[in-house]
Design an enzyme around this catalytic site. Structure first.
Site, PDB file in Angstrom:
ATOM      1  N   TYR A  52      39.408  -9.160 -11.633  1.00  0.00           N
ATOM      2  CA  TYR A  52      40.428  -8.442 -12.410  1.00  0.00           C
ATOM      3  C   TYR A  52      41.657  -9.327 -12.524  1.00  0.00           C
ATOM      4  O   TYR A  52      42.108  -9.898 -11.529  1.00  0.00           O
ATOM      5  CB  TYR A  52      40.804  -7.140 -11.699  1.00  0.00           C
ATOM      6  CG  TYR A  52      42.019  -6.449 -12.299  1.00  0.00           C
ATOM      7  CD1 TYR A  52      41.886  -5.515 -13.317  1.00  0.00           C
ATOM      8  CD2 TYR A  52      43.313  -6.754 -11.852  1.00  0.00           C
ATOM      9  CE1 TYR A  52      42.981  -4.901 -13.881  1.00  0.00           C
ATOM     10  CE2 TYR A  52      44.423  -6.140 -12.409  1.00  0.00           C
ATOM     11  CZ  TYR A  52      44.257  -5.219 -13.420  1.00  0.00           C
ATOM     12  OH  TYR A  52      45.343  -4.615 -13.978  1.00  0.00           O
ATOM     13  N   GLU A  61      45.493  -8.163 -20.240  1.00  0.00           N
ATOM     14  CA  GLU A  61      44.600  -7.844 -19.115  1.00  0.00           C
ATOM     15  C   GLU A  61      43.167  -8.235 -19.427  1.00  0.00           C
ATOM     16  O   GLU A  61      42.713  -8.076 -20.569  1.00  0.00           O
ATOM     17  CB  GLU A  61      44.671  -6.339 -18.828  1.00  0.00           C
ATOM     18  CG  GLU A  61      43.806  -5.884 -17.671  1.00  0.00           C
ATOM     19  CD  GLU A  61      43.744  -4.351 -17.568  1.00  0.00           C
ATOM     20  OE1 GLU A  61      44.633  -3.776 -16.922  1.00  0.00           O
ATOM     21  OE2 GLU A  61      42.818  -3.759 -18.139  1.00  0.00           O
TER      22      GLU A  61
END
Ligand code: GDP
Ligand code: MN
Length: 361
Positions: A100, A183
């Site tokens: 992530y 992201e």
């Protein structure tokens, strides 16, 4: 403005971030032509602006035989209430590990903050809640054009070094696109290298002009009409039309309808100093919405004069019942004009909304 995944991936690719091969389709049959190029395993991803899309059934896997049927299935779904109009079909990556990474603006230090976790995928928020140390964060000075190597090492910990250039490119996206958030979840490793399997990019609305982004919304005829007159106008799915002056008063009217379990058809703020002409256009516009059988007009007369409003309502001459609540400048004259033409004017917004609920429960 939040970009859709495929739009964000186009931007990422421009900045050198590897993204899976993919195409956007708008009908199930379209997938067939692209299968030879995408390989046998494909991922179909609904292009809807909702979080937790995968868990909500918006990401499906298929092979060459099942792709069209799977696309048909996905187009027929609603993901958290949002219909699927576009699907991104991508080659299916042989994922080894999911990470992530995200970059946002840290409000307290007022600088970009980069977050990284060794375990990416769909459960990142839950994981971060349970174990804060699972997510590493570094603050990067906005004056730097790259993430310095010592910060990158701190961020990655024991994660593979090949991730570093991709994360640095994401930082370039963040800076270059005036992003509020960039992201990648998951950022994946495969035998063929690192890929952004998902992409999220929110561009600061204040920078849209500089970014040359024209908001590409399909406006309905009514929305175009509202724009022409400078109304703040949002369509909802109920049957009680709402016209107010000032966003606060208009929102309060919507709240009150909701409070009595009614369903508003729209939000329309005519703005300050509305004259007869503007009010007429507003009433005509809301009355033209299919399914609207009553309109609550809730106005405060200040610069706006109640007699002008009354004339506007009367001039609209539309069929649906118009229920008016007005207070302020020239209220008596407004009331007299409306009464003459058989319109109802009530003293409080509470009674006006209740009266509308009787027409349209
Ligand atoms: P989100 O739920 O909207 O965040 O959708 P994602 O694009 O992140 O996909 C959800 C999950 O599907 C990912 O975390 C992966 O586990 C899986 N996934 C997505 N693309 C691929 C792929 O190409 N190959 C494999 N094996 N899994 C994928
Ligand atoms: Mn994701």
């Amino acid at each position: 403005m939040k970009l859709l995944e495929y739009e964000a991936k186009r931007v990422f690719a421009e900045y050198g971030i590897p993204v899976p091969k993919g195409v956007v389709i708008r009908a199930p049959e379209e997938v067939a032509a692209h299968l030879p190029d995408l390989g046998d395993g494909v991922v179909l991803k609904a292009q809807v602006d909702v979080g937790g899309r995968g868990k909500a059934g918006g990401v499906l896997f298929a092979d060459a035989k099942t792709a069209v049927e799977t696309a048909r299935e996905l187009f027929s779904r609603e993901i958290k209430g949002v219909p699927v109009g576009e699907i991104l079909v991508e080659e299916r990556l042989p994922i080894e590990h999911e990470y992530y990474v995200s970059i946002a603006v840290d409000r307290s230090s007022r600088q970009p903050v980069v977050l990284f976790a060794d375990a990416g995928g769909v459960e990142i928020e839950k994981m971060a809640e349970e174990d804060e140390s699972a997510v590493r964060r570094v603050i990067v000075s906005p004056l730097l054009s790259d993430i310095p190597p010592f910060l990158m090492r701190e961020l990655l910990g024991g994660a593979p070094k090949e991730l570093a250039p991709v994360i640095n490119s994401l930082y370039h996206v963040f800076q270059g696109k005036d992003a509020m958030l960039a992201e990648i979840n998951p950022l994946v490793t495969t035998a063929r290298g690192v890929y952004a399997a998902d992409a999220k990019l929110i561009v600061d609305d204040n920078a849209l002009a500089r970014q040359g982004i024209t908001v590409n919304r399909d406006l309905s005829e009514r929305e175009r009409e509202a724009e022409k007159h400078g109304f703040s106008y949002v369509e909802l799915d109920g049957s009680i039309g709402v016209i107010g002056n000032g966003a606060g008063l208009t929102m309060s009217t919507l709240d009150l309808i909701e409070f009595y379990n009614g369903r508003a058809a729209n939000f329309l703020d005519v703005g300050g100093g509305a004259d007869q002409e503007r009010v007429m256009h507003a009433v005509k516009l809301v009355a033209s919405m299919p399914g609207v059988n009553v309109i609550v007009v809730n106005l405060l007369g200040g610069i706006t004069r109640c007699d002008e409003v009354a004339k506007g309502i009367i001039a609209a001459g539309v069929a649906p019942t118009v229920i008016v609540r007005m207070a302020g400048t020239n209220e008596e004259e407004g009331r007299r004009l409306l009464a003459e033409c058989g319109y109802r004017m009530l003293d409080s917004m509470d009674t006006a909304v209740k009266a509308a609920m009787e027409v349209s429960p």
